[in-house]
Design an enzyme around this catalytic site. Sequence first.
Site, short mmCIF file in Angstrom:
data_model
loop_
_atom_site.label_atom_id
_atom_site.label_comp_id
_atom_site.label_asym_id
_atom_site.label_seq_id
_atom_site.Cartn_x
_atom_site.Cartn_y
_atom_site.Cartn_z
N HIS A 68 0.83 -1.22 0.00
CA HIS A 68 0.00 0.00 0.00
C HIS A 68 0.86 1.26 0.00
CE1 HIS A 68 0.35 1.01 4.39
NE2 HIS A 68 0.42 -0.29 4.55
N GLU A 216 -5.26 1.39 2.53
CA GLU A 216 -5.07 0.26 3.45
C GLU A 216 -5.14 0.70 4.91
OE1 GLU A 216 -2.75 -2.65 5.93
OE2 GLU A 216 -2.47 -0.50 5.62
N GLU A 217 -4.63 1.89 5.21
CA GLU A 217 -4.65 2.36 6.60
C GLU A 217 -6.07 2.65 7.08
OE1 GLU A 217 -2.30 1.99 8.43
OE2 GLU A 217 -0.41 2.28 7.39
N GLU A 231 -5.25 -15.30 -8.34
CA GLU A 231 -5.51 -16.41 -7.44
C GLU A 231 -4.73 -16.28 -6.12
OE1 GLU A 231 -4.51 -19.97 -9.49
OE2 GLU A 231 -5.89 -19.60 -11.16
#
Length: 341
Positions: A68, A216-217, A231
């Site tokens: 991120h 992400e944070e 996958e």
Amino acid sequence: MATIDSDYLLQQLIALLAIPSPSLHGEEMVRWLRPRLEEVGLDVTQTARGDLIAQCPGDRPYRAIAAHLDTLGAMVTRHKPNGKLAIRPIGTWNARFADGARVRIHGDDGEVLAVGTLLPEKASGHVFNEAVDSQPCDWTHIELRPDLVDVSAEALAALGIGVGSLVSIDSQVSVTETGFVNARHLDNKAAIACVLAALQSGVDLRGTRLLFSCAEELGVGLSWPMLIGIEEILNLDIAAQGEGQNACHDGVTVAMMDSQGPLHPAATQRLLALCREHGIPHTRDCFPFYHCDGDSASCAGLDVRNALACFGADASHGWERVHIDSLTALAKLVVCWLEVP
């Protein structure tokens, strides 16, 4: 196997640490990172949210590496009668680590309008005596002191500073002769530097997509548009050193479990086997208060296998510190992972 240039890795990390990128405000990071990915021949696209996706032209990747690009930060919530600004954190970080932070205040287009310092409300012992020690340590008692002569509400508004103004936290990076990098935002600029060092080594990226998420944070890392056809995900992030943990300070920490539960055993065992085969220093650890990019995909019900490999750092989400050996080891693991179908 390709070799990792640790000097190059450190150069890229220092450059990354200078770029403000609080969650959902990664435009400057994107402008810096995108051409560096294109220079090595990758096709780069951007999601509506602001995430970066890179892969070889015409490729149909079945696996991905995620790191991120967003960091912690803050936002102005109101002007105070004393001329200072009340703020609210972006991401999860403790107010005790805000004390003394140098910051930049941004306008709506990202431009820097002013600089300043985060301080507790009672910052001077000469004024408040022992009350300095007894005041609560939380965000309601932290304020931003702008380095401006006129700090009236009218003057700040004229500059474009007010409710909703973005506040980025300066990294204040320091590199020691003993190989330690001290800085805010090693989480997760250091992982991106590892990816760049792996690419610089000349490793073949075919079959793999690079994902750089911008939230992400906030707990919302990878999303469906980033993972079409994928996958397996190798998540790269920080391993927190501390009591009760087993993080590797000079190598790679392979996470077996985070707060969502176990990482996928097949994907995780592949990492451990690569570390053993190539002599990469490593440990195994379980993270009790932690989520990674791929956890968002798993929570959303996507059919993916998550693995999590980390650099070991002290004082996560605060005054972080990592040793260059740990970053070099993680970059080496990335190369090994890419070289094995």
